[in-house]
Design an enzyme around this catalytic site. Structure first.
Site, short mmCIF file in Angstrom:
data_model
loop_
_atom_site.label_atom_id
_atom_site.label_comp_id
_atom_site.label_asym_id
_atom_site.label_seq_id
_atom_site.Cartn_x
_atom_site.Cartn_y
_atom_site.Cartn_z
N TYR A 143 25.15 100.45 29.29
CA TYR A 143 24.01 101.10 28.65
C TYR A 143 22.97 100.08 28.18
CZ TYR A 143 25.60 105.95 28.22
OH TYR A 143 25.96 107.24 28.46
N LYS A 189 39.04 100.19 33.74
CA LYS A 189 39.16 100.15 35.20
C LYS A 189 39.50 98.71 35.57
CE LYS A 189 38.77 102.24 39.19
NZ LYS A 189 39.61 103.39 39.62
N ASP A 221 40.02 106.85 35.86
CA ASP A 221 40.14 108.00 36.77
C ASP A 221 41.42 108.77 36.46
OD1 ASP A 221 41.52 105.73 37.62
OD2 ASP A 221 41.12 106.03 39.76
N ASP A 245 31.36 108.15 27.37
CA ASP A 245 30.35 109.19 27.55
C ASP A 245 30.91 110.29 28.45
OD1 ASP A 245 27.80 110.47 27.52
OD2 ASP A 245 27.44 109.64 29.52
N ASP A 249 32.43 114.43 27.47
CA ASP A 249 31.97 115.72 28.01
C ASP A 249 33.14 116.51 28.61
OD1 ASP A 249 29.31 115.20 27.37
OD2 ASP A 249 28.58 116.10 29.24
C1 IPM Z 1 25.85 111.25 24.42
C2 IPM Z 1 24.65 111.48 25.29
C3 IPM Z 1 23.80 110.20 25.33
C4 IPM Z 1 24.65 109.11 25.91
C5 IPM Z 1 22.48 110.33 26.13
C6 IPM Z 1 21.63 111.46 25.60
C7 IPM Z 1 21.71 109.03 26.14
O1 IPM Z 1 25.04 111.87 26.56
O2 IPM Z 1 25.67 110.93 23.23
O3 IPM Z 1 26.96 111.39 24.91
O4 IPM Z 1 24.76 108.98 27.13
O5 IPM Z 1 25.23 108.35 25.13
MG MG Z 2 27.13 112.19 26.76
#
Ligand code: IPM
Ligand code: MG
Length: 352
Positions: A143, A189, A221, A245, A249
């Site tokens: 990042y 990884k 993975d 990240d 999700d």
């Molecule tokens: C998160 C989001 C952010 C990230 C984006 C919006 C930059 O997806 O906080 O998980 O990737 O960190």
């Molecule tokens: Mg995110």
């Protein structure tokens, strides 16, 4: 006790769900006789229109003077991303605040509360009582490495980690595991990446200070597959920025809704930014249908980590659960309540 929180609602549903969280804070102040006040700072599209900046200095000042930041969300509609008002808004504000305050430890708890198993994308028996904590490194790695268009045909993003950056987030994760079920999974990884091999070296060294914590390594993975197959095997997961990240999700789908996932981002002096793990959802903004749970749970994390107010945080979590168990749910969870109606239920349960 007295306290001062900077509230940065941002765009989209940010303002409406932050209002919910502030209502809940008022209820906590009343019930537990605290004086925790809030100050508002602007960020995102609206801030850009007023000041030409997505993250104005004034907002940073407000944050610097506070004990903690309660953040909503920023970002505009998908089809308007190239307009100056929205272009790179998330990067400027979210990554800007993370870097500015060196918020290297991002805690994302994945909890399936009793009675909410049916929200999950997985079979209820797989997620029953699930309580996993993802600790994501937040201010380094790919990042924040060099991002470059080498020539018209080629682009490059560099992932870089120093030993110190790895060690400090590993210590947060080991500490968390030591106070929980004492199992830490280091996700990487290492069969491909040199940064991962450095993570393993540092993890093996830090492990010596935590004899009671069992540590394992897992490739990312495989970790993604294991989270779906058998999430109960995990206690604390620690990983680099990008993997964290993606896995968080995935965690959202396992818990059932991104609308349920709070997060805390802390620095070395435990100053923190607390925000829902979801975005600004411009498509539903202003309709009064957003689920404020992740924002309210982020407030609970704030009370827990910034002020050590555990009873208060427990009370908020219990009030949300009590509301759900009474069938009081927002539409995303199959209920009929608006954002404000659900918030009022939580406030009422807190006052009782
Ligand atoms: C998160 C989001 C952010 C990230 C984006 C919006 C930059 O997806 O906080 O998980 O990737 O960190
Ligand atoms: Mg995110």
């Amino acid at each position: 006790m007295k306290g001062k929180i900077a509230v940065v609602p941002g765009d989209g549903i940010g303002p409406e769900i932050c209002r919910s969280a502030v209502d809940v804070l008022d209820a906590v102040n009343k019930r537990f006789v605290h004086e925790i006040t809030t100050f508002e700072g602007k960020a995102g599209g609206e801030a850009f229109e007023k000041s030409g900046k997505h993250l104005p200095e004034e907002t940073i000042d407000i944050c610097e003077k506070a004990d903690a930041i309660l953040f909503g969300a920023v970002g505009g509609p998908v089809d308007a991303q190239e307009k100056p008002k929205w272009k790179d808004a998330e990067k400027h504000v979210i990554l800007g605040l993370r870097k500015k305050f060196d918020l290297f430890a991002n805690l994302r708890p994945l909890r399936v509360w009793p009675g909410t198993e049916s929200f999950s994308a997985l079979k209820p028996e797989l997620v029953k009582d699930m309580d996993v904590l993802i600790v994501r490194e937040l201010v380094s790695g790919i990042y924040f490495g060099r991002h470059e268009r080498v020539d018209t045909q080629t682009a490059e993003d560099v992932s870089r980690y120093s030993k110190d950056e790895i060690e400090r987030v590993l210590r947060v994760a080991f500490d968390a595991a030591a106070s929980r079920r004492k199992k830490l999974t280091v996700v990487d990884k290492a069969n491909v990446l040199e940064t991962s091999r450095l993570w393993r070296e540092v993890a093996n060294a830090v492990k010596k200070d935590f004899p009671a914590v069992e540590m394992e390594f897992m490739f990312v993975d495989n970790a993604a597959m294991q989270l779906v197959r058998n999430p109960a095997q995990f206690d604390v997961i620690v990983t680099e920025n990008m993997f964290g990240d993606i896995l968080s999700d995935l965690g959202g789908a396992i818990v059932g809704s991104l609308g349920l996932l709070p997060s805390a981002s802390l620095n070395a002096r435990k100053f923190g930014l607390y925000e829902p793990s979801h975005g600004s959802a411009p498509d539903i903004a202003g309709k009064g249908i957003a689920n404020p749970t992740a924002q309210i749970l982020s407030l609970a994390l704030l009370l827990r980590y910034t002020y050590n107010l555990h009873k208060e945080a427990d009370a908020i979590e219990a009030a949300i659960l009590a509301a759900w168990n009474a069938g009081e749910k927002t539409k995303d969870l199959g209920g009929a309540l608006s954002t404000d109606e659900f918030t009022a239920c939580v406030v009422k349960k807190l006052a009782a």
